[in-house]
Design an enzyme around this catalytic site. Structure first.
Site, PDB file in Angstrom:
ATOM      1  N   CYS A 101      47.712  42.971  36.462  1.00 15.78           N
ATOM      2  CA  CYS A 101      47.877  41.521  36.313  1.00 15.78           C
ATOM      3  C   CYS A 101      49.303  41.042  36.598  1.00 15.78           C
ATOM      4  CB  CYS A 101      47.444  41.101  34.917  1.00 15.78           C
ATOM      5  SG  CYS A 101      45.762  41.616  34.554  1.00 15.78           S
ATOM      6  N   HIS A 144      49.813  34.015  34.102  1.00 13.44           N
ATOM      7  CA  HIS A 144      48.650  34.840  34.421  1.00 13.44           C
ATOM      8  C   HIS A 144      47.506  34.384  33.520  1.00 13.44           C
ATOM      9  CE1 HIS A 144      45.818  37.973  34.723  1.00 13.44           C
ATOM     10  NE2 HIS A 144      46.124  38.513  33.556  1.00 13.44           N
ATOM     11  N   ASN A 158      39.726  36.258  33.804  1.00 15.41           N
ATOM     12  CA  ASN A 158      40.956  36.950  34.200  1.00 15.41           C
ATOM     13  C   ASN A 158      40.708  37.674  35.532  1.00 15.41           C
ATOM     14  OD1 ASN A 158      42.997  38.840  34.540  1.00 15.41           O
ATOM     15  ND2 ASN A 158      43.099  39.419  32.395  1.00 15.41           N
TER      16      ASN A 158
END
Ligand code: COA
Length: 335
Positions: A117, A260, A290
């Site tokens: 990420c 993020h 995500n």
């Protein structure tokens, strides 16, 4: 980390791509013991996009890149470098070269960055170093991940969080520098809090006693959700503050906070700790979950396409995740 006195750079275009298949929380509740209410209140996620059987990561990365190239109105052959941030590449030796071939960027060097990420932000900062040294002038940075391939779909702790997608930006050398500064950190001691690890011993492992060889395989995503949550809400605000201090900027100077997209509660807590009002925090978690390395360039592209980002806006971009890795990049928007 000082970027003044060197060659400047700015983002000239963005693009993104998402698979068509949309899986709602309700759909997931048919697979694991969960509910829309549980997922939405804990994470802010309503649905996510998942890659279909006939698609691969390069298809998504290609679509996002092509949109960025079209938006920039540049010929792919003018690209000097392609950085593909992904942790779900379709070739362990690297997938960036497949992307290079597919977009026809025959003059570009291409390599992968694997940092989950945080991958996109590390990729963008890496690309910027090549511009600052004067080595390259036009760089395509892509964040793409299909973690649906690595999720254990019987594990309700993790399968509710992730989605697939890709986003891209084109960074170009310029006289004025719009990439103001960055801050990166790693804590390898906590790598086991979020990982897809290689296991010597697995159901399909291969042993050869004569040669002394053992071959295993990669496991599914393993995560300690509570620990990762605590890590994100403590380390990311610290990183952002350090970066702001180094640049002598205050919170009032900030136009947008792009984090993020992991969990809406994480986004809200980070913004609260920094006293950044919620209308400056850009989020699309509800729709995509995500998407790992893709989340920042996707949300950046959406904000750009919607016309939110104005020239001279100061934008904080921060990524965090497996490694554990985290980092902040502060840019001035100028297209
Ligand atoms: N549906 C319903 N119940 C669930 C569930 C689900 N999908 N997942 C876990 N639960 C249960 C647990 O089993 C637990 O039950 P118990 O109390 O009977 O043991 C209860 O809900 C609470 O679980 P807990 O893990 O304490 O929930 P939480 O409030 O910490 O939320 C996360 C879990 C994963 C949403 C949260 O920890 C989180 O978002 N962490 C960060 C993860 C992340 O962003 N990772 C990527 C970073 S890049």
């Amino acid at each position: 980390m000082e970027s003044s006195m060197m060659k400047g750079a700015h983002i000239i275009a963005t693009g993104s791509a998402l698979p068509k298949k949309c899986i709602s929380n309700y759909d997931l509740s048919k697979v694991v013991d969960t509910s829309d209410e549980w997922i939405y209140t804990r994470t802010g996620i309503k649905e996510r996009r998942l890659i279909s059987e006939d698609q691969c990561i390069i298809d998504l990365a290609y679509q996002a890149s092509q949109k960025a190239l079209d938006n920039a109105k540049i010929n792919p052959q003018t690209l000097d470098l392609i950085v593909l941030a992904t942790s779900s590449q379709n070739d362990l030796f690297g997938s960036a070269s497949q992307l290079q071939a597919k977009i026809g960027a025959t003059n570009a060097v291409a390599f992968d960055i694997t940092a989950a990420c945080s991958g996109f932000i590390i990729g963008l900062i890496t690309a910027n170093q090549f511009i600052q040294t004067g080595s390259y002038k036009k760089i395509l940075i892509v964040g793409a991940d299909i973690l649906s391939q690595w999720v254990d779909w019987s594990d309700r702790n993790t399968c509710i969080l992730f989605g697939d997608g890709a986003g891209a930006v084109i960074l170009q050398a310029s006289k004025t520098n719009f990439i103001l500064g960055f801050q990166l950190d790693t804590n390898g001691l906590e790598a086991n809090k979020l990982c897809i690890s290689y296991q010597q011993e697995s159901v399909q492992s291969y042993h050869n006693n004569t040669l002394g060889i053992k071959q295993g395989q990669y496991s599914y995503i393993k995560m300690n959700g509570k620990e990762v949550y605590k890590f994100a809400v403590s380390k990311v605000p610290e990183s952002i503050k350090k970066c702001l201090i180094q640049l002598q900027l205050s919170i009032d100077d900030i136009s947008w906070l792009i984090l993020h997209q992991a969990n809406q509660r994480i986004l809200d807590t980070i913004a609260e700790k920094l006293c950044i009002p919620s209308d400056k925090v850009i989020s699309n978690l509800q729709c995509y979950g995500n998407t790992s390395a893709a989340s920042i360039p996707i949300v950046l592209d959406e904000a750009n396409q919607k016309g939110y980002l104005k020239n001279n806006d100061i934008i904080i971009i921060a990524g965090f995740g497996a490694g554990l890795t985290w980092g902040t990049l502060i840019i001035k928007w100028y297209t």
